[in-house]
Design a protein around this motif. Structure first.
Motif, PDB file in Angstrom:
ATOM      1  N   LEU A  37      36.804  41.231  47.115  1.00 22.25           N
ATOM      2  CA  LEU A  37      35.835  40.131  47.081  1.00 22.25           C
ATOM      3  C   LEU A  37      36.543  38.798  46.835  1.00 22.25           C
ATOM      4  N   VAL A  38      37.461  38.790  45.893  1.00 23.21           N
ATOM      5  CA  VAL A  38      38.209  37.556  45.615  1.00 23.21           C
ATOM      6  C   VAL A  38      39.013  37.148  46.847  1.00 23.21           C
ATOM      7  N   LEU A  39      39.766  38.080  47.392  1.00 26.46           N
ATOM      8  CA  LEU A  39      40.609  37.753  48.547  1.00 26.46           C
ATOM      9  C   LEU A  39      39.773  37.308  49.741  1.00 26.46           C
ATOM     10  N   GLU A  40      38.676  38.003  50.016  1.00 26.95           N
ATOM     11  CA  GLU A  40      37.821  37.634  51.153  1.00 26.95           C
ATOM     12  C   GLU A  40      37.219  36.249  50.958  1.00 26.95           C
ATOM     13  N   SER A  41      36.833  35.914  49.732  1.00 28.29           N
ATOM     14  CA  SER A  41      36.230  34.589  49.504  1.00 28.29           C
ATOM     15  C   SER A  41      37.260  33.480  49.717  1.00 28.29           C
ATOM     16  N   PHE A  42      38.515  33.749  49.388  1.00 31.13           N
ATOM     17  CA  PHE A  42      39.560  32.753  49.630  1.00 31.13           C
ATOM     18  C   PHE A  42      39.933  32.679  51.103  1.00 31.13           C
ATOM     19  N   GLN A  43      39.694  33.751  51.831  1.00 31.37           N
ATOM     20  CA  GLN A  43      40.050  33.794  53.247  1.00 31.37           C
ATOM     21  C   GLN A  43      39.142  32.911  54.094  1.00 31.37           C
ATOM     22  N   ALA A  44      37.929  32.648  53.640  1.00 29.67           N
ATOM     23  CA  ALA A  44      36.967  31.872  54.435  1.00 29.67           C
ATOM     24  C   ALA A  44      37.639  30.628  55.024  1.00 29.67           C
ATOM     25  N   ASN A  95      36.656  28.113  41.477  1.00 31.85           N
ATOM     26  CA  ASN A  95      35.448  28.145  40.647  1.00 31.85           C
ATOM     27  C   ASN A  95      34.493  29.245  41.106  1.00 31.85           C
ATOM     28  N   ALA A  96      34.424  29.461  42.416  1.00 26.01           N
ATOM     29  CA  ALA A  96      33.566  30.526  42.946  1.00 26.01           C
ATOM     30  C   ALA A  96      34.044  31.888  42.453  1.00 26.01           C
ATOM     31  N   ALA A  97      35.362  32.108  42.414  1.00 22.50           N
ATOM     32  CA  ALA A  97      35.896  33.387  41.946  1.00 22.50           C
ATOM     33  C   ALA A  97      35.472  33.661  40.505  1.00 22.50           C
ATOM     34  N   ILE A  98      35.474  32.628  39.683  1.00 18.88           N
ATOM     35  CA  ILE A  98      35.057  32.770  38.283  1.00 18.88           C
ATOM     36  C   ILE A  98      33.559  33.058  38.217  1.00 18.88           C
ATOM     37  N   ASN A  99      32.779  32.269  38.937  1.00 19.58           N
ATOM     38  CA  ASN A  99      31.334  32.470  39.017  1.00 19.58           C
ATOM     39  C   ASN A  99      31.016  33.884  39.508  1.00 19.58           C
ATOM     40  N   ASN A 100      31.689  34.293  40.585  1.00 19.70           N
ATOM     41  CA  ASN A 100      31.421  35.595  41.177  1.00 19.70           C
ATOM     42  C   ASN A 100      31.828  36.737  40.252  1.00 19.70           C
ATOM     43  N   ALA A 101      32.863  36.530  39.453  1.00 14.13           N
ATOM     44  CA  ALA A 101      33.272  37.548  38.474  1.00 14.13           C
ATOM     45  C   ALA A 101      32.149  37.784  37.467  1.00 14.13           C
ATOM     46  N   LYS A 102      31.542  36.722  37.001  1.00 13.29           N
ATOM     47  CA  LYS A 102      30.430  36.854  36.041  1.00 13.29           C
ATOM     48  C   LYS A 102      29.267  37.616  36.663  1.00 13.29           C
ATOM     49  N   LEU A 103      28.955  37.294  37.909  1.00 13.58           N
ATOM     50  CA  LEU A 103      27.851  37.960  38.598  1.00 13.58           C
ATOM     51  C   LEU A 103      28.192  39.414  38.926  1.00 13.58           C
ATOM     52  N   PHE A 104      29.449  39.668  39.253  1.00 15.10           N
ATOM     53  CA  PHE A 104      29.933  41.023  39.518  1.00 15.10           C
ATOM     54  C   PHE A 104      29.685  41.898  38.287  1.00 15.10           C
ATOM     55  N   LYS A 152      23.814  35.695  47.940  1.00 17.90           N
ATOM     56  CA  LYS A 152      23.527  34.260  47.772  1.00 17.90           C
ATOM     57  C   LYS A 152      22.356  34.063  46.805  1.00 17.90           C
ATOM     58  N   LYS A 153      21.346  34.892  46.938  1.00 18.55           N
ATOM     59  CA  LYS A 153      20.178  34.803  46.052  1.00 18.55           C
ATOM     60  C   LYS A 153      20.585  35.034  44.595  1.00 18.55           C
ATOM     61  N   ILE A 154      21.535  35.950  44.387  1.00 13.26           N
ATOM     62  CA  ILE A 154      22.037  36.249  43.036  1.00 13.26           C
ATOM     63  C   ILE A 154      22.888  35.089  42.511  1.00 13.26           C
ATOM     64  N   GLY A 155      23.508  34.334  43.432  1.00 10.07           N
ATOM     65  CA  GLY A 155      24.322  33.192  43.023  1.00 10.07           C
ATOM     66  C   GLY A 155      25.773  33.254  43.436  1.00 10.07           C
ATOM     67  N   PHE A 156      26.171  34.280  44.210  1.00 14.69           N
ATOM     68  CA  PHE A 156      27.546  34.370  44.684  1.00 14.69           C
ATOM     69  C   PHE A 156      27.862  33.205  45.615  1.00 14.69           C
ATOM     70  N   LYS A 157      29.114  32.769  45.574  1.00 13.69           N
ATOM     71  CA  LYS A 157      29.586  31.652  46.398  1.00 13.69           C
ATOM     72  C   LYS A 157      30.652  32.137  47.374  1.00 13.69           C
ATOM     73  N   PHE A 158      30.720  31.477  48.536  1.00 14.96           N
ATOM     74  CA  PHE A 158      31.706  31.757  49.586  1.00 14.96           C
ATOM     75  C   PHE A 158      31.561  33.170  50.149  1.00 14.96           C
ATOM     76  N   PHE A 159      30.326  33.603  50.337  1.00 18.17           N
ATOM     77  CA  PHE A 159      30.073  34.914  50.923  1.00 18.17           C
ATOM     78  C   PHE A 159      28.997  34.851  51.985  1.00 18.17           C
TER      79      PHE A 159
END
Length: 184
Positions: A37-44, A95-104, A152-159
Motif C-alpha cells: 500500500l505504501v509503495l503503490e501510493s508513492f508510485q502514483a 503525509n498520506a502514508a502516515i494518514n493511511n497507516a492510522k486508517l489501516f 476514499k470514504k474511509i479517508g485513505f489518500k493516493f488510492f
C-alpha cells in the motif's frame, strides 16, 4: 531455454525478480499488504520500476513498514523524509502514508486484519484472468473502482482505482500473468 514472461517485464533484473517471485502471488500477511500500500501510493504518477529500485530505501525510511511506527510519525519525521534522497520526496505522499497507516490500523481492528478487509472484495480467492496479451489487461475494474471508493470514504489518500488495481495485481488478488507466461 529462457522462460517466457509477461511482456511488461523487460530485461531489468529487479523487474524479473519482482515478476517471478512476487507479482500475482496471493499475499495475506498484513505487514506485506501494508508495504505494498505504501509503495503503490508513492508510485502514483511514476513508473513501478522507480519504486522497486528505491524499495530498500523506503524500507529504511519507513521503519521497515511497521504500521504502528508509521502511524506515530511526527512532523519532524515528515521533514526528515522530505530530505531523504533515497525515496520519493513528495510531502503529500509522505503525509498520506502516515494518514493511511492510522486508517489501516483501524481496519485491522474492525476486521481482525486488513487482509480480511481487502480480500473480501474478491471473496477471499484470487481472480485468475486468462489474457492473451498485456494489451488486454485492464488498468481498472469494477472491483478496483469499489475498493478505491470505499477507501476514499474511509479517508485513505493516493488510492484511485488504477493504484488499487496495481495493488490487487501486486498482492495476487488478481493474477494477470498472460497465458504464455511461465508464472501462469
Amino acid at each position: 531455454m529462457e522462460n517466457t514472461r509477461c511482456a511488461w517485464v523487460g530485461k531489468d533484473q529487479i523487474y524479473i525478480d519482482y515478476h517471478d517471485n512476487e507479482w500475482g502471488k496471493p499475499v495475506y500477511d498484513d505487514k506485506i499488504l501494508f508495504e505494498f500500500l505504501v509503495l503503490e501510493s508513492f508510485q502514483a504518477g511514476l513508473s513501478w520500476i522507480t519504486i522497486l529500485k528505491k524499495r530498500e530505501n523506503f524500507r529504511k525510511a519507513f521503519a521497515n513498514f511497521d504500521v504502528e511506527k508509521i502511524a506515530n510519525f511526527t512532523e519532524d519525521d515528515v521533514e526528515k523524509l522530505v530530505l531523504d534522497e533515497g525515496i520519493i520526496r513528495h510531502r503529500g505522499k509522505i503525509n498520506a502514508a502516515i494518514n493511511n497507516a492510522k486508517l489501516f490500523i483501524e481496519l485491522q481492528k474492525e476486521h481482525e486484519s486488513f487482509s480480511n478487509f481487502i480480500w473480501k472484495y474478491v471473496n477471499h480467492q484470487p481472480i485468475v484472468n486468462n489474457w492473451n496479451s498485456i494489451k488486454e489487461v485492464p488498468a481498472t475494474t469494477e472491483i478496483s473502482d469499489q475498493i478505491a471508493k470505499d477507501l476514499k470514504k474511509i479517508g485513505f489518500k493516493f488510492f484511485g482505482s488504477t493504484t488499487i488495481y496495481a495493488h490487487m495485481q501486486a498482492t495476487g488478488m488478481v493474477n494477470d500473468h498472460t497465458k504464455d507466461c511461465f508464472c501462469k
